[in-house]
Motif scaffolding. Structure first.
Motif, mmCIF file in Angstrom:
data_model
loop_
_atom_site.group_PDB
_atom_site.id
_atom_site.type_symbol
_atom_site.label_atom_id
_atom_site.label_comp_id
_atom_site.label_asym_id
_atom_site.label_seq_id
_atom_site.Cartn_x
_atom_site.Cartn_y
_atom_site.Cartn_z
ATOM 1 N N VAL A 143 4.152 17.719 -20.713
ATOM 2 C CA VAL A 143 3.369 17.104 -19.641
ATOM 3 C C VAL A 143 4.227 16.974 -18.383
ATOM 4 N N GLN A 144 5.467 16.464 -18.549
ATOM 5 C CA GLN A 144 6.265 16.234 -17.342
ATOM 6 C C GLN A 144 6.686 17.529 -16.674
ATOM 7 N N ARG A 145 6.949 18.586 -17.484
ATOM 8 C CA ARG A 145 7.354 19.850 -16.856
ATOM 9 C C ARG A 145 6.224 20.420 -16.016
ATOM 10 N N ILE A 146 5.004 20.314 -16.533
ATOM 11 C CA ILE A 146 3.858 20.848 -15.786
ATOM 12 C C ILE A 146 3.591 19.970 -14.558
ATOM 13 N N ARG A 147 3.646 18.652 -14.758
ATOM 14 C CA ARG A 147 3.458 17.736 -13.624
ATOM 15 C C ARG A 147 4.440 18.036 -12.506
ATOM 16 N N GLU A 148 5.705 18.157 -12.882
ATOM 17 C CA GLU A 148 6.744 18.390 -11.875
ATOM 18 C C GLU A 148 6.543 19.734 -11.185
ATOM 19 N N ALA A 149 6.124 20.738 -11.964
ATOM 20 C CA ALA A 149 5.914 22.070 -11.385
ATOM 21 C C ALA A 149 4.792 22.060 -10.351
ATOM 22 N N PHE A 150 3.848 21.134 -10.514
ATOM 23 C CA PHE A 150 2.737 21.063 -9.571
ATOM 24 C C PHE A 150 2.897 19.887 -8.610
ATOM 25 N N GLY A 151 4.151 19.539 -8.325
ATOM 26 C CA GLY A 151 4.443 18.587 -7.259
ATOM 27 C C GLY A 151 4.405 17.136 -7.680
ATOM 28 N N GLY A 152 4.279 16.861 -8.980
ATOM 29 C CA GLY A 152 4.249 15.472 -9.446
ATOM 30 C C GLY A 152 5.633 14.838 -9.403
ATOM 31 N N GLU A 153 5.640 13.533 -9.660
ATOM 32 C CA GLU A 153 6.887 12.780 -9.640
ATOM 33 C C GLU A 153 7.814 13.256 -10.747
ATOM 34 N N LYS A 154 9.106 13.217 -10.485
ATOM 35 C CA LYS A 154 10.074 13.631 -11.495
ATOM 36 C C LYS A 154 10.210 12.560 -12.573
ATOM 37 N N ALA A 155 10.228 12.993 -13.814
ATOM 38 C CA ALA A 155 10.390 12.050 -14.928
ATOM 39 C C ALA A 155 11.875 11.762 -15.112
ATOM 40 N N PRO A 156 12.212 10.586 -15.691
ATOM 41 C CA PRO A 156 13.624 10.275 -15.941
ATOM 42 C C PRO A 156 14.258 11.312 -16.876
ATOM 43 N N GLN A 157 15.570 11.519 -16.715
ATOM 44 C CA GLN A 157 16.289 12.514 -17.509
ATOM 45 C C GLN A 157 17.109 11.839 -18.608
ATOM 46 N N PRO A 200 1.115 15.885 -27.985
ATOM 47 C CA PRO A 200 1.800 15.266 -29.125
ATOM 48 C C PRO A 200 3.150 14.663 -28.735
ATOM 49 N N LEU A 201 3.570 14.865 -27.483
ATOM 50 C CA LEU A 201 4.881 14.372 -27.047
ATOM 51 C C LEU A 201 4.722 13.223 -26.059
ATOM 52 N N VAL A 202 5.587 12.243 -26.178
ATOM 53 C CA VAL A 202 5.621 11.128 -25.228
ATOM 54 C C VAL A 202 6.330 11.610 -23.961
ATOM 55 N N THR A 203 5.799 11.229 -22.815
ATOM 56 C CA THR A 203 6.426 11.612 -21.550
ATOM 57 C C THR A 203 7.533 10.612 -21.193
ATOM 58 N N PRO A 204 8.725 11.113 -20.818
ATOM 59 C CA PRO A 204 9.812 10.209 -20.434
ATOM 60 C C PRO A 204 9.350 9.224 -19.364
ATOM 61 N N GLY A 205 9.762 7.959 -19.502
ATOM 62 C CA GLY A 205 9.371 6.939 -18.537
ATOM 63 C C GLY A 205 8.045 6.276 -18.862
ATOM 64 N N GLU A 206 7.401 6.675 -19.980
ATOM 65 C CA GLU A 206 6.076 6.131 -20.273
ATOM 66 C C GLU A 206 5.962 5.468 -21.647
ATOM 67 N N ALA A 207 7.041 5.487 -22.434
ATOM 68 C CA ALA A 207 6.953 4.939 -23.799
ATOM 69 C C ALA A 207 6.875 3.417 -23.773
ATOM 70 N N ASP A 208 6.104 2.857 -24.703
ATOM 71 C CA ASP A 208 6.007 1.408 -24.844
ATOM 72 C C ASP A 208 7.144 0.871 -25.701
ATOM 73 N N LEU A 209 7.634 1.744 -26.598
ATOM 74 C CA LEU A 209 8.571 1.247 -27.609
ATOM 75 C C LEU A 209 9.500 2.360 -28.086
ATOM 76 N N ARG A 226 20.468 6.872 -26.146
ATOM 77 C CA ARG A 226 20.040 8.218 -25.754
ATOM 78 C C ARG A 226 18.533 8.257 -25.466
ATOM 79 N N ALA A 227 17.767 7.408 -26.154
ATOM 80 C CA ALA A 227 16.301 7.484 -26.045
ATOM 81 C C ALA A 227 15.731 6.519 -25.013
ATOM 82 N N GLU A 228 16.593 5.670 -24.438
ATOM 83 C CA GLU A 228 16.088 4.615 -23.546
ATOM 84 C C GLU A 228 15.295 5.190 -22.373
ATOM 85 N N PHE A 229 15.666 6.388 -21.931
ATOM 86 C CA PHE A 229 14.988 6.958 -20.744
ATOM 87 C C PHE A 229 13.514 7.265 -21.002
ATOM 88 N N TYR A 230 13.112 7.250 -22.258
ATOM 89 C CA TYR A 230 11.694 7.474 -22.565
ATOM 90 C C TYR A 230 10.836 6.261 -22.204
#
Lengths: 572, 187
Positions: A309-323, B61-70, B81-85
């Motif tokens: 989801v984040q790779r596609i979002r970012e590719a289409f100008g969305g906010e960058k997700a944390p690394q 099926p995957l959680v997006t980084p920065g959006e996890a509740d737990l 290592r997983a905190e960024f999720y």
């Protein structure tokens, strides 16, 4: 009631419901569990074949003789099975025949990122791509039905994130698909030039017919939302797109080959901008571009790794997700008690060039055991050692070995060994015979003496096989490292081809709990650290054994020059 | 209940079983659910991560980084290592026990001496609790017990899901571990 099923589990369920009778596969992540789940259904006769080529040929035979049949493999396994596949596309089937092939974008457990859709196109075999466990099951049923309707083998293509995700599945009963009569038909099943030329005409007609019928098969669908962006996608990528681009309209392809070009034309006409989002190669993008329709795709996503989801979002100008932060890595390691550790400790000590192969032991390319120098494909270690002698000469061969596991040797090493002997090579081959196919999670193989149901089966005798090929054979327990070292030294100096069978069961096969090793009077020299055992930790005051991890194999006892480590006694 | 959960640890710690229990439970409670696992090579003592997504209609099926509740972590480095999720107020449940990765064992890297701050953190020696309950292998169920206090799902539903997922011979120990984890989560 719905049940939570792994994608691979749902495929097995679909096979059961579709009336499948025969499954022949070779294990390979992420496809392995399909066959394992199939073996839990008594109606499905299952087997582990020595390799994917044999598996597909056997499944083909069952199909030709009237039974719905299948074979499961990882993407690189399809390379091995490519030979029967290309011609089975010409002959067609009798009972439905489906190949379940799992690609591994990002290479979670693979040596390359090849795209099965390419081989399918080259072979002219249609491809179904499910997007969740329910579709895994439904498409499996559909694949067998269509295989018989269109007289062609099918490929059901998976990716890691589909094979190894769990989602809800509604199950149904098994349909009655009796074994069809076998009829001799040389025009269909003997692919001599005269017959094959006629069948090639049929293949082209079949493909055109499927494309014409595509709309009525109920596998593709359009989800209209906004009209500014239209996305063509298939498989698990559909799920990523739905979440990343909620405003976009979607043409979701369940039948991704042959491409329903009319559906693409109609969809393109309804949106301002058309984009293909696909993992790995830009195959659909190229096919749509070839129709003269303006389309984009790979410029957004690239060819590498898996989408999200984040790779596609970012590719289409969305906010960058944390690394992910930079922290010490935790690479996989050989298990405590692994017999490969002993063998590779000896190989490293002897400073040999190690031509490696595919298995847990490929990990021996990493420190501290780092002695494996190459890994190409199943069974290649032997060929590489033979070739290296050609290039570098006899003396080089005295300082090198080919190393491969028992299952890998049976899969593709035997013919390499035949060539080595026939070719008058002077190589030494070490077969790491741990009595199981290890890395994929413990599957039986012809050398273990058991079948997929863990029932006794005729056992391939590796030493007699290698002797009959013409190699000098020695069997040695690798846990006796001094003896193994002496054996390897002697075989390296011997002319001709030698095979050292390093035989000791996988540490995970031994269910007994042995007492952990104990340390007393450590001089902190660090010699035992070179074993790369995760149970041995170093502190300022000397090494300590992590008793929770140690399996009491005793390798470190033999390594310690000061006798500071002791081991012994069993406990339950 | 909408919840994005990341479960991390080291291969062999029983992570897959935990995500499977959570997934079955969510389905039973009437939610849509997707669980993503890692099999194969990554399980040989390497970092393991599974994603559990619970909601009305789960797509990816995957959680997006920065959006996890737990984040449920079986090992401290893996928690870091997983905190960024996590989303800004996302919580961490973590076993404080350390398992040294090979680069640290070999002295090529240092184990990070770091705490997690600025969010709810439930850090506990789950291994000690599991051992006290009779099995060092029940760390996963202890952590599940802690997790259960952060949901409105009833205790009975969790215990039924555990009963369906573990070997009958280990059920008693596992239920004990679950309740001890619940206790720890409450305190």
């Amino acid at each position: 009631m719905k049940k939570l099923m792994l994608g691979n589990e749902a495929i097995a369920r679909g096979a059961y419901e579709a009336g499948v009778r025969f499954v022949s596969s070779y294990p390979g992540t992420p496809s392995t569990e399909i066959t394992e789940f199939c073996s839990a259904y008594p109606e499905l006769q299952c087997e582990w074949a020595p390799n994917e080529k044999v598996a597909v040929e056997t499944a083909f035979g069952a199909s030709m003789a009237g039974a719905r049949s299948m074979s499961c493999m990882k993407h690189v396994g399809l390379n091995v099975a490519a030979d029967p596949l290309y011609t089975a596309a010409y002959t067609g089937v009798n009972g439905g025949l489906v190949l379940f092939v799992a690609d591994d974008p990002f290479m979670h457990s693979s040596q390359n990122e090849q795209d099965t859709r390419m081989i399918a196109r080259a072979a002219h075999v249609p491809v179904l791509e499910p997007a969740d466990s329910q579709e895994c099951k439904d498409f499996t049923r559909k694949a067998f039905e269509l295989s018989e309707k269109y007289d062609t083998p099918f490929i059901l293509r998976l990716t890691t994130r589909l094979a190894h995700q769990r989602s809800p599945v509604e199950t149904a009963d098994r349909i009655d698909a009796p074994v069809k009569p076998y009829e001799k038909n040389v025009m269909k099943y003997v692919m001599m030039p005269g017959m094959a030329r006629k069948r090639h005409v049929f293949v082209e007609e079949r493909e055109a017919r499927m494309e014409r019928d595509a709309a009525s098969l109920g596998l593709n669908r359009v989800e209209m939302r906004g009209t500014s962006l239209g996305v063509v996608c298939a498989g698990v990528v559909y799920q990523f797109v739905r979440e990343a681009l909620p405003e976009a309209s979607i043409l979701k392809l369940g039948l991704s080959y042959p491409l329903d070009r009319q559906a693409v034309r109609d969809f393109a006409a309804r949106v301002d901008k058309l984009v293909v989002i696909e993992e790995l190669e830009g195959i659909l993008e190229q096919e749509i571009a070839a129709m003269g329709i303006p389309v984009e795709g790979k410029k957004y996503t690239g060819r590498q790794g898996e989408l999200s989801v984040q790779r596609i979002r970012e590719a289409f100008g969305g906010e960058k997700a944390p690394q992910e932060p930079a922290l010490p890595a935790r690479p996989p390691v050989l298990c405590p008690g692994c017999p490969h550790r002993a063998t590779f400790h000896v190989l490293k000590k002897l400073r040999l060039h190690v031509f490696g192969d595919i298995g847990c032991y490929t990990l021996c390319a990493l420190p501290p055991v780092d002695s494996l120098e190459s890994a190409l494909c199943m069974g290649a270690s032997i060929g590489m050692a033979v070739g290296a002698e050609k290039a570098q000469g006899r003396d080089f061969a005295r300082h090198s070995v080919a190393v491969l596991g028992d299952s890998t040797f049976v899969h593709s090493g035997i013919t390499g060994l035949v060539n080595a002997v026939y070719d008058r090579s002077n190589i030494t081959v070490v077969i790491l015979d741990n009595r199981i196919t290890g890395m994929t999670g413990h599957q039986q193989n012809p050398a273990t003496g058991f079948d997929i149901y863990n029932q006794p089966a005729p056992q391939l005798n590796l030493e007699r096989l290698c002797e009959s090929i013409g190699a000098h054979v020695v069997v040695q327990n690798p846990m006796e490292m001094d003896k193994l070292e002496a054996v390897i030294k002697e075989e390296l100096s011997r002319d001709g081809v030698s095979v050292v069978i390093a035989r000791y069961p996988c540490a995970l096969l031994d269910k007994r709990r042995h007492a952990a090793a104990r340390v007393l009077g450590c001089r902190n020299c660090g010699a035992c650290m070179r074993l790369g055992c995760p149970a041995i930790e170093r502190t300022d005051k000397g090494v300590v054994i992590n008793a929770a991890l140690c399996n009491g194999c005793g390798l470190c006892v033999g390594i310690c020059a000061f006798g500071a480590i002791t081991c012994g006694g069993d406990q339950q | 209940m909408k919840k994005d959960i990341i479960i991390v640890g080291v291969g062999g710690q029983g992570i897959l079983l935990t995500s499977k229990i959570l997934g079955c439970l969510a389905l039973k409670m009437g939610d849509d659910v997707k669980v993503s696992e890692v099999h194969g090579m990554s399980q040989r003592g390497g970092s393991v991560i599974t994603h559990v997504r619970i909601g009305e209609n789960v797509a990816s099926p995957l959680v997006t980084p920065g959006e996890a509740d737990l984040v449920i972590a079986f090992e401290w480095l893996e928690a870091l290592r997983a905190e960024f999720y996590l989303k800004p107020d996302g919580a961490v449940i973590a076993n404080t026990r350390r398992m040294l990765p090979m680069p640290v064992i070999m002295g090529k890297a240092e184990y990070p001496e770091r705490q997690i701050t600025g969010r709810p953190v439930y850090a506990l020696d789950a291994q000690k609790i599991a051992e006290d309950c009779g099995s060092v292998r029940a760390v996963n169920i202890v952590l599940l017990g802690v997790m259960s206090t952060l949901t409105d799902w009833p205790q009975e539903a969790f215990e039924e899901a555990i009963a369906m997922s573990v070997k009958p011979a280990t059920l008693e120990t596992n239920l004990k571990a679950f309740r001890a984890g619940r206790q720890a989560g409450r305190s």
